[in-house]
Design an enzyme around this catalytic site. Structure first.
Site, mmCIF file in Angstrom:
data_model
loop_
_atom_site.group_PDB
_atom_site.id
_atom_site.type_symbol
_atom_site.label_atom_id
_atom_site.label_comp_id
_atom_site.label_asym_id
_atom_site.label_seq_id
_atom_site.Cartn_x
_atom_site.Cartn_y
_atom_site.Cartn_z
ATOM 1 N N ASP A 228 -29.325 -35.670 -40.169
ATOM 2 C CA ASP A 228 -28.087 -35.279 -39.519
ATOM 3 C C ASP A 228 -28.391 -35.033 -38.045
ATOM 4 O O ASP A 228 -29.340 -34.310 -37.714
ATOM 5 C CB ASP A 228 -27.519 -34.005 -40.157
ATOM 6 C CG ASP A 228 -26.151 -33.647 -39.602
ATOM 7 O OD1 ASP A 228 -25.162 -34.084 -40.189
ATOM 8 O OD2 ASP A 228 -26.090 -32.939 -38.577
ATOM 9 N N ILE A 229 -27.600 -35.646 -37.139
ATOM 10 C CA ILE A 229 -27.817 -35.462 -35.709
ATOM 11 C C ILE A 229 -27.320 -34.072 -35.320
ATOM 12 O O ILE A 229 -26.162 -33.718 -35.573
ATOM 13 C CB ILE A 229 -27.094 -36.551 -34.897
ATOM 14 C CG1 ILE A 229 -27.620 -37.937 -35.280
ATOM 15 C CG2 ILE A 229 -27.276 -36.311 -33.400
ATOM 16 C CD1 ILE A 229 -26.879 -39.092 -34.617
ATOM 17 N N GLU A 271 -22.253 -38.645 -38.582
ATOM 18 C CA GLU A 271 -23.558 -38.620 -37.930
ATOM 19 C C GLU A 271 -24.690 -38.450 -38.924
ATOM 20 O O GLU A 271 -25.817 -38.079 -38.540
ATOM 21 C CB GLU A 271 -23.611 -37.498 -36.888
ATOM 22 C CG GLU A 271 -23.573 -36.094 -37.444
ATOM 23 C CD GLU A 271 -22.162 -35.542 -37.642
ATOM 24 O OE1 GLU A 271 -22.023 -34.315 -37.653
ATOM 25 O OE2 GLU A 271 -21.206 -36.342 -37.765
#
Length: 366
Positions: A228-229, A271
């Protein structure tokens, strides 16, 4: 009374028809094989090896369109047993004269025959340097799906080139190959995220289900990594959605550069990304995950002369027939997701392994 000559003629006719029946059976088997292969790179490999085996050639290569909107046929890594000249670009623009010739002619060509069909002075190095014994168009509904190139042929003493019958057989296999390529390309495009060029979530789950079944049967480990960004919304809010897209695309490239060809990376949604590492245990999976985390952290993300700092949080889960004998794709993905949650809770930009304690604790929290 039947003469010896009549007997010989009869046996020759019988042998001829027996060969045709055998060849038809071979075509049927080839058709089944090609049409049941939906993974693009595997299909290309199958076409090459089929042609090499059926027609006794030492090598073969296949130029294909790399994307739906591609403007070039590219050889890439789609070859076996042929030598490349690394000073040559093995790409053929869709508006190249040779494409026009092959698209309008449902026949095979020797190199000399093909050269005689294109205007003088046409750059043909991308084909000439391969020293082909035959060039074969892969046509599907009058559209060129690929250009198949045969390398040197193993000939018998009484052979000279390819017979008319062999050329018909080659065109039949080329037609089957074109249909299979078209079907595989449609599946490839429908299961691929157009922005990041990674696989989509549903495709990831289908492959994961197959690999998990195989791991259950063979007792091999299998790992799933979820990414996950960190603070992704900030990029969109601060620099605009184009910057967010740039970050997604770049992170996807970094992920793909850190895994093997037999592994699978996917855009899970928004994301979030996932990676499937087949036959990979905890130690190796954690090494891969941290390598990706480190590369993202160190990469210089520069968007319109603005340098932005990007980090990712990661969770890793591993199927093991003894320590973690899960039975469903959702279960192992949920474990990786719980570990990802712990990474974000503990400060982000880190990797967490989904051991039983973490899985239990997060389940109680949620």
């Amino acid at each position: 009374m039947t003469s010896a000559n009549d007997g010989d003629a009869y046996e020759a006719v019988v042998a001829q028809y027996e060969k045709k029946i055998y060849d038809l059976q071979q075509l049927l088997e080839i058709s089944r094989s090609l049409c049941s292969t939906i993974e693009f790179s595997t299909l290309i490999e199958s076409i090459l090896y089929t042609c090499m085996g059926q027609f006794r050639v030492l090598g073969a290569g296949l130029f294909v369109l790399e994307a739906l909107d591609a403007d070039e046929f590219a050889l890439g890594s789609n070859y076996n047993g042929i030598d490349l000249d690394y000073q040559v670009q093995y790409r053929i623009p869709v508006n190249h004269p040779v494409v026009s010739v092959l698209s309008s002619s449902n026949k095979v060509f020797t190199l000399d025959e093909l050269l005689s069909e294109v205007p003088q002075g046409t750059d043909m190095r991308m084909i000439e340097s391969l020293k082909p014994s035959l060039i074969v168009p892969l046509l599907q509904k009058n559209l060129l799906d690929g250009i198949l190139v045969f390398g040197e042929r193993i000939t018998l003493d009484d052979e000279s080139g390819y017979s008319s019958y062999e050329k018909e057989q080659i065109l039949s296999i080329a037609s089957l190959g074109a249909i299979a390529i078209n079907n595989a390309a449609l599946l490839e495009r429908s299961s691929t995220d157009m922005m990041t060029h990674l696989k989509l979530k549903y495709f990831f789950y289908n492959v994961l289900a197959d690999k998990l079944d195989s791991s259950l049967a063979q007792g091999n480990p299998l790992s799933v990594i979820m990414f996950d960004i960190d603070f992704f919304k900030r990029f969109n809010d601060t620099y605009g959605h184009a910057c967010g897209d740039y970050v997604l695309i770049t992170v996807a490239k970094i992920i793909k550069s850190c895994i093997r060809e037999q592994d699978l990376a996917a855009r899970y949604g928004g994301e979030e990304f996932t990676v499937l590492l087949n036959n990979t245990d905890r130690e190796d999976a954690m090494t891969v995950a941290d390598r990706i985390r480190s590369k993202v952290e160190q990469f210089d993300f520069c968007y319109e002369n603005q340098h932005v700092k990007v980090t990712i949080s990661i969770g890793v889960a591993v199927f093991n027939s003894e320590s973690n004998p899960i039975s469903s794709p959702k279960e192992i993905v949920d474990q990786a997701d719980k570990a990802l949650y712990v990474s974000k809770r503990n400060g982000r930009n880190r990797v967490t392994f989904a051991d039983q304690k973490i899985v239990a604790e997060v389940a109680l929290e949620k």
